[in-house]
Design an enzyme around this catalytic site. Structure first.
Site, mmCIF file in Angstrom:
data_model
loop_
_atom_site.group_PDB
_atom_site.id
_atom_site.type_symbol
_atom_site.label_atom_id
_atom_site.label_comp_id
_atom_site.label_asym_id
_atom_site.label_seq_id
_atom_site.Cartn_x
_atom_site.Cartn_y
_atom_site.Cartn_z
ATOM 1 N N CYS A 8 0.864 -1.169 0.000
ATOM 2 C CA CYS A 8 0.000 0.000 0.000
ATOM 3 C C CYS A 8 0.911 1.232 0.000
ATOM 4 O O CYS A 8 2.129 1.105 0.093
ATOM 5 C CB CYS A 8 -0.879 -0.035 1.248
ATOM 6 S SG CYS A 8 -2.494 0.692 1.033
ATOM 7 N N CYS A 80 -4.474 -0.412 -2.415
ATOM 8 C CA CYS A 80 -4.905 0.987 -2.499
ATOM 9 C C CYS A 80 -4.958 1.541 -3.912
ATOM 10 O O CYS A 80 -5.112 2.744 -4.088
ATOM 11 C CB CYS A 80 -3.971 1.848 -1.662
ATOM 12 S SG CYS A 80 -2.273 1.881 -2.271
#
Length: 131
Positions: A8, A80
């Site tokens: 992420c 993400c």
């Protein structure tokens, strides 16, 4: 045993929760770690969201992706939408997925919802890798 990297942007919340779920749900089935495009620290709301369901991640630390080598992993999961920003060698592993989960750091009230979504997705991933 498949080697899984959850990545992420900051390795502070979503990837930390995914790592914890994978360690618990995939024990003896997968090897797992997490990292971020940049290192930071584990978000206290992530620690609390996991604690609420009996999982302690207070000892986990944020790690930078640059500390790892892509050839050491079979599976790379972006949580993400940061897959577009990953170096190309990270995108060509046996399995690459980009889950594009909303950032709970922007809205702390959604931590439980994001946590539960991650738990379900990690469970499905482990089932897929184990079959």
């Amino acid at each position: 045993m498949k080697r899984v990297m959850f990545v992420c942007k900051k390795n502070s919340a979503r990837s930390q929760m995914a790592e914890a779920f994978a360690k618990r749900l995939g024990k003896d089935k997968i090897s797992v770690t997490s990292s971020g495009l940049e290192g930071s620290q584990v978000n206290p709301y992530a620690i609390q969201a996991m604690s609420d369901i009996g999982i302690d991640i207070s000892d986990q630390t944020s790690k930078a992706l640059s500390d790892f080598q892509p050839q050491d992993f079979d599976v790379v999961i972006s949580l993400c939408g940061c897959g577009i920003n990953l170096p190309p060698e990270w995108l060509t592993q046996e399995v690459f997925e980009d889950w594009q989960l909303e950032d709970p750091a922007e809205k702390p009230e959604i931590f439980p919802q994001v946590r539960d979504d991650i738990q379900e997705r990690v469970g499905n991933l482990i089932d897929k890798l184990s079959s």
